[in-house]
Design a protein around this motif. Structure first.
Motif, PDB file in Angstrom:
ATOM      1  N   LEU A 163       0.845  -1.190   0.000  1.00 33.00           N
ATOM      2  CA  LEU A 163       0.000   0.000   0.000  1.00 33.00           C
ATOM      3  C   LEU A 163       0.883   1.244   0.000  1.00 33.00           C
ATOM      4  N   PRO A 164       0.942   1.975  -1.115  1.00 27.74           N
ATOM      5  CA  PRO A 164       1.719   3.217  -1.120  1.00 27.74           C
ATOM      6  C   PRO A 164       0.987   4.303  -0.318  1.00 27.74           C
ATOM      7  N   VAL A 165       1.717   4.989   0.523  1.00 29.42           N
ATOM      8  CA  VAL A 165       1.131   6.064   1.316  1.00 29.42           C
ATOM      9  C   VAL A 165       2.103   7.236   1.302  1.00 29.42           C
ATOM     10  N   GLN A 166       1.532   8.421   1.273  1.00 27.99           N
ATOM     11  CA  GLN A 166       2.362   9.617   1.194  1.00 27.99           C
ATOM     12  C   GLN A 166       2.887  10.020   2.568  1.00 27.99           C
ATOM     13  N   SER A 167       4.163  10.335   2.603  1.00 33.28           N
ATOM     14  CA  SER A 167       4.779  10.892   3.799  1.00 33.28           C
ATOM     15  C   SER A 167       5.245  12.302   3.455  1.00 33.28           C
ATOM     16  N   SER A 206       7.233  15.868  -0.179  1.00 31.84           N
ATOM     17  CA  SER A 206       6.586  14.592   0.152  1.00 31.84           C
ATOM     18  C   SER A 206       7.078  13.511  -0.791  1.00 31.84           C
ATOM     19  N   GLY A 207       6.788  12.288  -0.422  1.00 36.99           N
ATOM     20  CA  GLY A 207       7.122  11.121  -1.225  1.00 36.99           C
ATOM     21  C   GLY A 207       6.268   9.962  -0.764  1.00 36.99           C
ATOM     22  N   HIS A 208       6.459   8.816  -1.367  1.00 35.96           N
ATOM     23  CA  HIS A 208       5.638   7.655  -1.029  1.00 35.96           C
ATOM     24  C   HIS A 208       6.487   6.531  -0.455  1.00 35.96           C
ATOM     25  N   LEU A 209       6.001   5.965   0.634  1.00 39.57           N
ATOM     26  CA  LEU A 209       6.581   4.757   1.199  1.00 39.57           C
ATOM     27  C   LEU A 209       5.558   3.640   1.073  1.00 39.57           C
ATOM     28  N   ALA A 210       5.969   2.420   1.369  1.00 41.96           N
ATOM     29  CA  ALA A 210       5.085   1.270   1.217  1.00 41.96           C
ATOM     30  C   ALA A 210       4.781   0.642   2.564  1.00 41.96           C
ATOM     31  N   LEU A 211       3.512   0.315   2.750  1.00 37.19           N
ATOM     32  CA  LEU A 211       3.042  -0.383   3.945  1.00 37.19           C
ATOM     33  C   LEU A 211       2.592  -1.788   3.567  1.00 37.19           C
ATOM     34  N   THR A 212       2.608  -2.679   4.547  1.00 32.82           N
ATOM     35  CA  THR A 212       2.051  -4.012   4.383  1.00 32.82           C
ATOM     36  C   THR A 212       1.011  -4.252   5.463  1.00 32.82           C
ATOM     37  N   MET A 213       0.142  -5.198   5.220  1.00 35.56           N
ATOM     38  CA  MET A 213      -0.934  -5.469   6.170  1.00 35.56           C
ATOM     39  C   MET A 213      -0.409  -6.055   7.474  1.00 35.56           C
ATOM     40  N   ASP A 214       0.733  -6.760   7.432  1.00 30.93           N
ATOM     41  CA  ASP A 214       1.289  -7.353   8.650  1.00 30.93           C
ATOM     42  C   ASP A 214       2.386  -6.490   9.280  1.00 30.93           C
ATOM     43  N   HIS A 215       2.613  -5.282   8.725  1.00 29.34           N
ATOM     44  CA  HIS A 215       3.587  -4.323   9.264  1.00 29.34           C
ATOM     45  C   HIS A 215       5.023  -4.804   9.170  1.00 29.34           C
ATOM     46  N   ARG A 219       1.344 -12.105  -1.913  1.00 26.07           N
ATOM     47  CA  ARG A 219      -0.087 -12.194  -1.623  1.00 26.07           C
ATOM     48  C   ARG A 219      -0.745 -10.835  -1.889  1.00 26.07           C
ATOM     49  N   PRO A 220      -1.337 -10.662  -3.074  1.00 28.93           N
ATOM     50  CA  PRO A 220      -2.004  -9.393  -3.369  1.00 28.93           C
ATOM     51  C   PRO A 220      -3.133  -9.114  -2.381  1.00 28.93           C
ATOM     52  N   ILE A 221      -3.326  -7.843  -2.087  1.00 25.87           N
ATOM     53  CA  ILE A 221      -4.408  -7.408  -1.197  1.00 25.87           C
ATOM     54  C   ILE A 221      -5.706  -7.396  -1.989  1.00 25.87           C
ATOM     55  N   ALA A 222      -6.716  -8.073  -1.477  1.00 28.31           N
ATOM     56  CA  ALA A 222      -7.954  -8.277  -2.237  1.00 28.31           C
ATOM     57  C   ALA A 222      -8.603  -6.968  -2.664  1.00 28.31           C
ATOM     58  N   TRP A 223      -8.539  -5.954  -1.831  1.00 30.23           N
ATOM     59  CA  TRP A 223      -9.208  -4.681  -2.127  1.00 30.23           C
ATOM     60  C   TRP A 223      -8.246  -3.632  -2.675  1.00 30.23           C
ATOM     61  N   HIS A 224      -7.122  -4.083  -3.235  1.00 27.75           N
ATOM     62  CA  HIS A 224      -6.091  -3.138  -3.664  1.00 27.75           C
ATOM     63  C   HIS A 224      -6.604  -2.132  -4.688  1.00 27.75           C
ATOM     64  N   ALA A 225      -7.483  -2.551  -5.593  1.00 27.75           N
ATOM     65  CA  ALA A 225      -8.022  -1.628  -6.593  1.00 27.75           C
ATOM     66  C   ALA A 225      -8.828  -0.507  -5.961  1.00 27.75           C
ATOM     67  N   LEU A 226      -9.332  -0.747  -4.751  1.00 26.23           N
ATOM     68  CA  LEU A 226     -10.116   0.263  -4.025  1.00 26.23           C
ATOM     69  C   LEU A 226      -9.308   0.882  -2.893  1.00 26.23           C
ATOM     70  N   ARG A 227      -7.969   0.815  -2.990  1.00 22.32           N
ATOM     71  CA  ARG A 227      -7.137   1.191  -1.846  1.00 22.32           C
ATOM     72  C   ARG A 227      -7.311   2.643  -1.421  1.00 22.32           C
ATOM     73  N   ARG A 228      -7.523   3.558  -2.351  1.00 25.54           N
ATOM     74  CA  ARG A 228      -7.603   4.961  -1.946  1.00 25.54           C
ATOM     75  C   ARG A 228      -8.809   5.229  -1.051  1.00 25.54           C
ATOM     76  N   PRO A 229     -10.039   4.850  -1.445  1.00 24.10           N
ATOM     77  CA  PRO A 229     -11.157   5.082  -0.515  1.00 24.10           C
ATOM     78  C   PRO A 229     -11.058   4.254   0.756  1.00 24.10           C
ATOM     79  N   VAL A 230     -10.557   3.013   0.637  1.00 28.42           N
ATOM     80  CA  VAL A 230     -10.441   2.172   1.831  1.00 28.42           C
ATOM     81  C   VAL A 230      -9.412   2.764   2.797  1.00 28.42           C
ATOM     82  N   MET A 231      -8.278   3.203   2.261  1.00 31.59           N
ATOM     83  CA  MET A 231      -7.249   3.780   3.125  1.00 31.59           C
ATOM     84  C   MET A 231      -7.700   5.107   3.717  1.00 31.59           C
ATOM     85  N   ASP A 232      -8.471   5.871   2.991  1.00 34.27           N
ATOM     86  CA  ASP A 232      -9.004   7.119   3.548  1.00 34.27           C
ATOM     87  C   ASP A 232      -9.903   6.831   4.753  1.00 34.27           C
TER      88      ASP A 232
END
Length: 427
Positions: free
Chosen positions: A253-257, A339-348, A398-411
């Motif tokens: 999951l790319p997230v802006q820092s 700013s830039g983007h870092l990557a997160l994982t579901m298991d940290h 292991r792709p994240i099932a909701w990855h295509a919807l990541r922006r609204p889900v992450m918001d």
């Protein structure tokens, strides 16, 4: 709107880096081809070269263009998982090896800085983690005691000691890990590139890899009409590529820092903030991280925004948090913002993959990239060159099932964690 990508050369690190941009070598076939000129790729290339392995590193932009050149410059050991949990997940032997590895990654950074004379303003006066509630303080002190039991030099702070150590208001306490420190991350990345080149690594910049394909027993890279061949390929693009291995891109999951920096502070104000020379961050899920710079500026960062545009909302939140937490700053001017983007994982956890023999991918340090990416690169080099077991086992992608919807889900997730932080929970 301003794109985050357009701000990389507007950072304080870009303006103050002592190490020059290393330029570019001619592409050349090599035993190992590394894709990505951030900390992971550079550390992998350098540590392979130290073993006499021929390496070519390819970066689409400039060295340190991604998260490696845009972060807060904090060199923090450890993972987002504490020692007891590491042993619970992987057993006493494998978990213990991971504890030793994670606890030593900051040592590796400062060792490289010293051995190769990297001019990156490095200092090693510890990292302070602050608690925003009594509930969070319990978790913070438990973490400190766990690392203390592993032999780490730590200090445990109550509210008064925390205020003295940081100059901030509003914390219930915290701890200080003396293994940590800080540096100019872009200068560090450039210094790693210089060191790698001195050992024979071909460092190629401004060339985008468009495809990775099997070539007999090895691999070939397409550089837009130009082809490179090697026995092994390491993909170290993290949050900055979605095309070479789409399945991998869907697993993170790319997230802006975002980071802002003030003008140089007056003497008394500068001396009131982190007077021991440490860097600091919070235990909140959506935490701020902050430090003083060698030229007397206050820099503070945070993450949470999604998408390619620089988030003015996050930038405003950082400035508001800065002025609330450090009232002595008054109306000091903000001079730099990037700013830039870092990557997160579901298991940290960082993820290591070998989807096919000789094809490696490393991604996602969850905000601990300076030290952990350096350590992971070194570990992967040892694995490739000598077959040394990795400290963190490789896994399937292991792709994240909701990855295509990541922006609204992450918001939605960001709003959820803001609520948890306000209620005092620890991450």
């Amino acid at each position: 709107m301003t794109r985050s990508a357009d701000l990389w050369d507007k950072s304080l690190w870009y303006a103050t880096a002592e190490e020059p941009d290393p330029g570019s070598d001619a592409p050349a076939d090599a035993r190992v081809l590394v894709v990505g000129g951030g900390f992971t790729g550079l550390s992998t290339a350098l540590h392979l070269a130290e073993r006499g392995v021929r390496v070519t590193l390819i970066e689409a932009e400039k060295i340190g263009y991604g998260a490696s050149g845009r972060n807060g410059g904090q060199v923090i050991p450890g993972l987002k998982v504490d020692p007891a949990e590491m042993r619970a997940r992987w057993g006493s032997e494998a978990g213990g090896r991971l504890v030793d590895f994670a606890g030593g990654v900051a040592d590796r950074v400062f060792d490289l800085v010293g051995r190769y004379g990297i001019a990156c303003g490095a200092s090693r006066n510890g990292w302070i983690q602050g608690a925003h509630s009594m509930l969070a303080l319990k978790a913070v002190h438990a973490r400190a005691r766990e690392w203390e039991a592993e032999g780490a030099p730590v200090e445990v702070y109550d509210a008064q000691a925390m205020a003295s150590a940081t100059g901030a208001v509003g914390y219930t306490g915290g701890w200080r890990d003396m293994r940590a420190g800080m540096l100019n991350p872009l200068a560090y990345a450039r210094g790693l590139a210089r060191a790698a080149r001195s050992l024979g690594v071909s460092v190629v910049t401004g060339k985008r890899v468009t495809a990775v394909t099997r070539d007999g027993a090895g691999w070939k890279l397409d550089l837009g009409g130009e082809t490179l061949r090697g026995e092994t390929v390491v993909l170290a693009t993290n949050a900055y590529d979605a095309t070479l291995m789409p399945k991998l891109a869907r697993s993170i999951l790319p997230v802006q820092s975002t980071v802002i920096a003030t003008v140089p502070l007056s003497g008394n104000v500068a001396r009131s903030i982190l007077p021991q020379g440490a860097c600091a961050s919070e235990v909140r899920k959506l935490a701020f991280y902050y430090r003083m710079t060698p030229d007397g500026r206050f820099a503070i960062g945070g993450r949470g925004a999604t998408g390619p545009e620089h988030s003015m909302g996050l930038q405003a939140a950082l400035e508001g948090g800065m002025r609330r937490t450090f009232p002595q700053l008054g109306d000091v001017q903000i001079e730099k913002a990037w700013s830039g983007h870092l990557a997160l994982t579901m298991d940290h956890l960082p993820h290591l993959h070998e989807p096919e023999p000789g094809l490696w991918a490393v991604a996602a340090y969850n905000g601990r990239g300076v030290a952990m990416a350096t350590g992971m690169g070194a570990a992967l080099a040892a694995r490739i060159a000598e077959g040394t077991p990795l400290p963190l086992p490789e896994t399937g992608i292991r792709p994240i099932a909701w990855h295509a919807l990541r922006r609204p889900v992450m918001d939605v997730g960001v709003r959820y964690y803001w609520m948890k932080d306000k209620l005092g929970f620890a991450s």
